[in-house]
Enzyme design. Structure first.
Site, PDB file in Angstrom:
ATOM      1  N   LYS A 118      -0.417   6.493   6.053  1.00  0.00           N
ATOM      2  CA  LYS A 118      -0.147   5.140   5.532  1.00  0.00           C
ATOM      3  C   LYS A 118       0.400   5.188   4.105  1.00  0.00           C
ATOM      4  O   LYS A 118       1.147   4.304   3.685  1.00  0.00           O
ATOM      5  CB  LYS A 118      -1.398   4.263   5.622  1.00  0.00           C
ATOM      6  CG  LYS A 118      -2.625   4.781   4.867  1.00  0.00           C
ATOM      7  CD  LYS A 118      -2.866   4.110   3.549  1.00  0.00           C
ATOM      8  CE  LYS A 118      -3.889   4.824   2.711  1.00  0.00           C
ATOM      9  NZ  LYS A 118      -4.242   4.158   1.479  1.00  0.00           N
ATOM     10  N   THR A 163      -2.067  -1.099   2.106  1.00  0.00           N
ATOM     11  CA  THR A 163      -1.305  -0.242   1.195  1.00  0.00           C
ATOM     12  C   THR A 163       0.164  -0.647   1.112  1.00  0.00           C
ATOM     13  O   THR A 163       0.806  -0.455   0.086  1.00  0.00           O
ATOM     14  CB  THR A 163      -1.424   1.230   1.651  1.00  0.00           C
ATOM     15  OG1 THR A 163      -2.760   1.469   2.029  1.00  0.00           O
ATOM     16  CG2 THR A 163      -1.030   2.190   0.563  1.00  0.00           C
TER      17      THR A 163
END
Ligand SMILES: NC(=O)c1ccc[n+]([C@@H]2O[C@H](COP(=O)([O-])OP(=O)(O)OC[C@H]3O[C@@H](n4cnc5c(N)ncnc54)[C@H](O)[C@@H]3O)[C@@H](O)[C@H]2O)c1
Length: 343
Positions: free
Chosen positions: A192, A249
């Protein structure tokens, strides 16, 4: 009351140490920088990594890592991925066999393409892997330090150990779910960060919300492909450590990896951006590991690959966009669906 060591006094290690100390545990926090340990002991603040947060007076810090680990029932590992092997190589002989280790580092070691749990396996040959778990999920340190609601997963092979760690961390606002897919949880937490750089870059180029959503969703597809190649369940990526952390994120203002991407998209070089950062952006080394992985396993990862080339080979973000848009279009979830049908 448990006797706990937290290894790594960056923002995440400090926030977790604070949470555990506030629950009444005896917590000793190891800081790489002696001045950080000193400020925590004297002023109850981590002036370098979490300066705005007042820490409990019961939380003690030390610059001596073996001292921190000796005699502790739980050891929470929160060092950056690049330092994990080095730090733990020196700690193996100080760790009790029955101690439970909780790994909170998010990354893949580029040199040997090792997940963080695999690095720990190598550094701790005499410590039972069943006594190790991974903590991951959408969790900005600053929000946890402010007691804002947060959910994470605790992954491990032993159900009893998972439950102990779940209870250790759980507070009214810090929700701990359990999981048995360690590989899937670690892949989500690592990849991620690369995708946050990619999505940040799209935002830096001002490509709009459609492009942002495409980057996140096609990025998730790449994350699942990597996970499947390593034996993870695709379903794991639908959870907190997968899509949950990915959304956080890729979109959150507090994300350092997204910030790196934003600045790349605005035309700055990686060297320039990193020279202004004290904190780690794990997506930068992880992009190199994922690049090597895609070459080694012959897996197509178009977004991760362009992100790597922008950072390491000087590809311009605009050219990366043109290349991505020119790719042949296949069935949306092609290789994942094929793998599902076979298994
Ligand atoms: N910050 C967050 O919100 C957050 C949340 C979840 C997971 N994580 C993960 O936790 C890990 C630690 O990140 P962080 O945000 O706490 O770090 P940070 O960027 O706030 O601080 C950097 C840390 O690295 C340490 N360090 C630097 N060089 C070192 C060396 N040579 N040896 C040992 N330690 C060294 C510093 O002492 C400091 O503890 C990362 O893998 C990160 O992805 C962070």
């Amino acid at each position: 009351m448990e006797r706990i060591a937290v290894i790594g006094a960056g923002s995440w290690g400090t926030a977790l140490a604070k949470l555990l100390a506030e629950k009444g545990n005896d917590v000793l926090l190891w800081a790489y920088e002696p001045e950080v340990a000193d400020a925590i002991n004297r002023e109850h603040r981590n002036l370098l990594y979490l300066p705005e947060t007042e820490l409990p007076a019961t939380l003690r810090a030390t610059p001596d890592a073996p001292e921190a680990v000796e005699g502790r029932s739980y050891v929470i590992s929160v060092v950056p991925s690049k330092a994990l092997r080095n730090v733990w190589s020196g700690l193996a002989s100080h760790l009790a066999t029955e101690a439970v280790v909780v790994s909170c580092t998010k990354g893949i070691e580029a040199a040997g393409l090792k997940l963080m749990s695999e690095v720990l396996d190598e550094c701790l040959p005499d410590h039972p892997a069943a006594n190790r778990t991974v903590l991951s999920g959408p969790s900005f340190a600053k929000e946890v330090a402010r007691h804002l609601p947060t959910s994470v997963v605790i992954a491990g092979s032993d159900a009893q150990v998972r439950r102990r760690v779940q209870e250790l961390f759980r507070t009214p606002m810090f929700l701990t779910f359990t999981h048995d897919d360690v590989v899937g949880v670690e892949v989500g937490g690592a990849v991620k960060n690369v995708l946050a750089i990619a999505t940040g870059m799209a935002d830096g180029l001002m490509l709009g919300h459609n492009a942002r959503a495409t980057s996140i969703t096609r990025g998730l597809y790449e994350m699942i492909k990597i996970g499947q190649a390593l034996g993870a369940s695709p379903l794991t990526f639908m959870g907190l450590s997968g899509i949950g952390d990915l959304v956080l994120t890729c979109t959150g203002e507090l994300s350092r990896n997204r910030t790196v991407g934003l600045e790349l998209g605005r035309g700055r070089s990686l060297a320039e951006i990193q020279s202004e950062m004290r904190t780690v952006a794990e997506g930068v080394p992880t992009a190199e590991a994922v690049h090597k992985f895609s070459l080694e396993r012959h897996i197509e990862l178009p977004i991760c690959e362009r992100t790597y080339r922008v950072m390491y080979e000087g590809l311009s973000p605009h050219q990366a966009l043109l290349e991505l848009c020119a790719l042949p279009l296949n069935a949306e979830l092609g290789s994942i669906m094929r793998a599902q049908r076979v298994s």
